[in-house]
Design an enzyme around this catalytic site. Structure first.
Site, short mmCIF file in Angstrom:
data_model
loop_
_atom_site.label_atom_id
_atom_site.label_comp_id
_atom_site.label_asym_id
_atom_site.label_seq_id
_atom_site.Cartn_x
_atom_site.Cartn_y
_atom_site.Cartn_z
N HIS A 138 27.80 15.68 4.33
CA HIS A 138 28.38 16.43 5.45
C HIS A 138 29.71 17.08 5.12
O HIS A 138 30.22 17.88 5.92
CB HIS A 138 28.57 15.49 6.65
CG HIS A 138 29.61 14.44 6.42
ND1 HIS A 138 29.45 13.43 5.48
CD2 HIS A 138 30.83 14.24 6.98
CE1 HIS A 138 30.52 12.66 5.49
NE2 HIS A 138 31.38 13.14 6.38
N ASP A 139 30.28 16.76 3.98
CA ASP A 139 31.59 17.30 3.59
C ASP A 139 31.50 18.33 2.48
O ASP A 139 32.53 18.70 1.90
CB ASP A 139 32.50 16.15 3.12
CG ASP A 139 33.16 15.42 4.28
OD1 ASP A 139 33.25 16.01 5.37
OD2 ASP A 139 33.56 14.26 4.10
N GLU A 156 33.69 5.19 0.40
CA GLU A 156 34.09 6.53 -0.03
C GLU A 156 35.30 6.36 -0.94
O GLU A 156 36.45 6.57 -0.53
CB GLU A 156 34.43 7.40 1.19
CG GLU A 156 34.67 8.85 0.81
CD GLU A 156 35.14 9.71 1.97
OE1 GLU A 156 34.85 10.92 1.96
OE2 GLU A 156 35.80 9.18 2.89
N ASP A 159 28.99 4.66 10.38
CA ASP A 159 30.14 5.19 9.65
C ASP A 159 31.39 4.48 10.13
O ASP A 159 31.79 4.62 11.29
CB ASP A 159 30.26 6.69 9.90
CG ASP A 159 30.77 7.44 8.68
OD1 ASP A 159 31.55 6.85 7.93
OD2 ASP A 159 30.38 8.60 8.50
N ASP A 177 34.60 5.07 5.48
CA ASP A 177 35.24 6.38 5.31
C ASP A 177 36.69 6.23 4.84
O ASP A 177 37.42 5.34 5.30
CB ASP A 177 35.22 7.10 6.68
CG ASP A 177 35.91 8.45 6.63
OD1 ASP A 177 35.34 9.36 6.02
OD2 ASP A 177 37.01 8.58 7.20
#
Length: 555
Positions: free
Chosen positions: A330-331, A257, A98, A200
């Protein structure tokens, strides 16, 4: 379209803190991941995205990095990371890390030096501005609430920019030296053998350098910072430079993202020479988000909007490139809770959702626990760990919701739902740890766990294994990877249906995504029923009699 090494793959996201703990400290770690590589290989996973394991104070669960060249001790060592890359390669699994480069941690040496001397070279690594009569330079609101500006410690009228938490100062991408340092770091990791990166918050790296206020969008007189990225240009230069300097030389897989893309800009991001290999298809799974706060979100996911967003997304992407299709990460809350009404939760609804996802055009991206049907937890307020959740609880209370109503809203939408420990067996703490887990385990772990589902042919886990094998089979992988996507039966109330077509071949998926039976009149003749989630499919003449949450793939 030029074929790429990752096109026919299936990807899986690991939130390492919650995946598997190897040393009993209650926190998942890299050795824990290594111990489960056989499990992932058997599932059919080819690409493994691991959420941040870099050295970090963990203010935002690792998305605040204090050293890009070190593994945080809670997860293990650099030797552990090297071993993971090596062992995964033996199983033909590529590791993605990440990449968090919009910001770093306030404990990073760069920021520590900037605080000592904001006029010096490291001051230029960040956005440090003079205030307006001691107040913040602009009215921009951070993603976690409050101003994006924080007073620089030790300086009366200097503020630094942080789009997220105040412990996450934004890096100044306008500074060529900052970009060079970032590119050096990316290439250092790729030299180690990484398959690539998930990037990210990348749409935030370009700022509005006029530093003008935005029209207020709330009673606090502020405006959300994400609106800044929508009104500025120039990010293209940064993204193409990163691609050419870092990703291209290593044939690395990169997934951004990237949200709020305009249709005419998609080819620049994921086209033949796009900045990234792929981006996440957020619009379909975010159909329930009717505003910017939890209290404005719909529960559960509205079927029609989800279906419409999926069809729209597939249409605008077309053959331009490949999006990564998801139902959770995860969000977000757990997909099995978000997409499926609580009273309908079970094998058929979960397997129907899985098949709809896996047969679409694009890269299927699973999240840990999705393959066993993990769902939301019943939280107490004191149990939440997530910064965003606590902020959203306050937003709801301040808007007039009772404490119980605000808690129920957060129970539905908290990111902590996706971060509860992986449920491996029915022993204490679901077999995740021999210690006390950092976040409470879901109460249902005795019923929903890997060990129990391993031995049940009709389990969600074994269905996912068959489904992934079907997608990757020699007979169907070409059409399921490259075949055109066309919607069907859009006028039907609860039917999610589409075709995949490649040259002379055609597959049709029809799903009754409802707790009630449905009847569909077929418009064509089909030779075979090739994939199902019920033991028997009922067809009377041209009429397909569909049971609740039944899905069929026809040829």
């Amino acid at each position: 379209m030029k074929k790429q090494w990752w096109h026919e793959k299936v990807a899986y996201q690991i939130y390492p803190k919650s995946f598997m703990d190897s040393n009993g400290d209650g926190i998942g770690d890299i050795q824990g991941i290594i111990s489960k590589l056989d499990y992932l290989e058997k599932l059919g996973i080819d690409i493994l995205w691991i959420s941040p394991v870099f050295q970090s104070p963990m203010v935002d669960n690792g998305y605040d990095i204090s050293d890009y060249y070190a593994i945080d001790p809670m997860f293990g060592t650099m030797d552990d990371m090297d071993q993971l890359i090596t062992e995964a390669k033996k199983k033909n699994i590529s590791i993605l890390m990440d990449l968090v480069v919009n910001h770093c941690s306030s404990e990073h040496p760069w920021f520590q030096e900037a605080m000592k001397n904001p006029e010096g070279p490291y001051g230029e690594f960040f956005y440090i501005k003079d205030g307006k009569d001691g107040k913040a330079p602009t009215n921009w609101r951070s993603y976690f609430g409050g101003s994006v500006w924080e007073k620089l410690p030790g300086h009366d009228n200097k503020f630094y920019l942080h789009s997220f938490a105040k412990e996450q100062p934004d890096l100044n991408w306008e500074n060529p030296l900052v970009r060079e340092k970032i590119y050096e770091m990316i290439c250092w990791w790729l030299e180690k053998g990484l398959g690539g990166f998930r990037i990210d918050a990348i749409m935030n790296i370009k700022k509005d350098l006029t530093w003008e206020n935005l029209p207020a969008d709330g009673p606090d007189g502020m405006a959300d910072v994400y609106k800044v990225s929508q009104r500025v240009s120039g990010i293209e230069k940064f993204l193409m430079e990163m691609k050419e300097r870092c990703f291209d030389p290593y044939d690395a897989f990169s997934i951004g993202e990237a949200m709020f893309l305009k249709e005419d800009n998609i080819k620049n991001f994921i086209g033949e020479n796009g900045y990234f290999s792929s981006i996440f298809a957020f619009e379909p799974c975010h159909a329930y988000r009717k505003g910017k706060n939890y209290k404005e979100y719909v529960w559960p996911q509205p079927f029609k909007e989800w279906r419409e967003e999926t069809f729209h997304n597939q249409k605008i992407i077309g053959n331009t490139g490949f999006e990564a299709n998801i139902i959770e990460n995860h969000d977000q809350p757990r997909g099995a809770s978000l997409f499926i009404p609580e009273e309908d939760y079970g094998f058929h609804s979960i397997s129907a959702l899985a098949t709809i996802l896996m047969c679409q055009r694009g890269l299927p991206f699973l999240y840990q626990g999705q393959e066993i049907g993990m769902c939301n937890r019943r939280w107490k307020l004191s149990e939440f760990d997530d910064l965003e959740t606590m902020s959203q609880y306050q937003v709801a209370v301040e808007a007039g919701y009772s404490s119980n109503q605000a808690l129920e809203i957060c129970r539905h939408h908290s990111r902590d739902n996706a971060r509860t420990p992986m449920q491996w067996n029915d022993k204490e703490y679901a077999g995740f740890t021999a210690g006390i887990p950092w976040l409470p385990v879901n109460e249902n772990y005795k019923e929903i766990n890997v060990e129990k589902q391993e031995v049940q042919y009709g389990s969600v886990l074994n269905f996912y294994r068959r489904l992934i094998a079907f997608r990757k089979s020699e007979k169907y992988k070409e059409i399921l990877t490259y075949g055109d996507f066309k919607p069907l039966y859009q006028e039907e109330e609860s039917i999610f249906a589409y075709t995949r077509e490649l040259e002379e071949k055609k597959l049709v998926l029809i799903c009754n995504f409802s707790g009630q039976p449905a009847e569909i009149t077929l418009t064509e003749d089909y030779e075979n029923v090739i994939f199902v989630n019920y033991q028997q499919t009922t067809m009377i003449g041209k009429k397909l009699q569909m049971k609740p949450y039944e899905v069929v793939v026809l040829e």
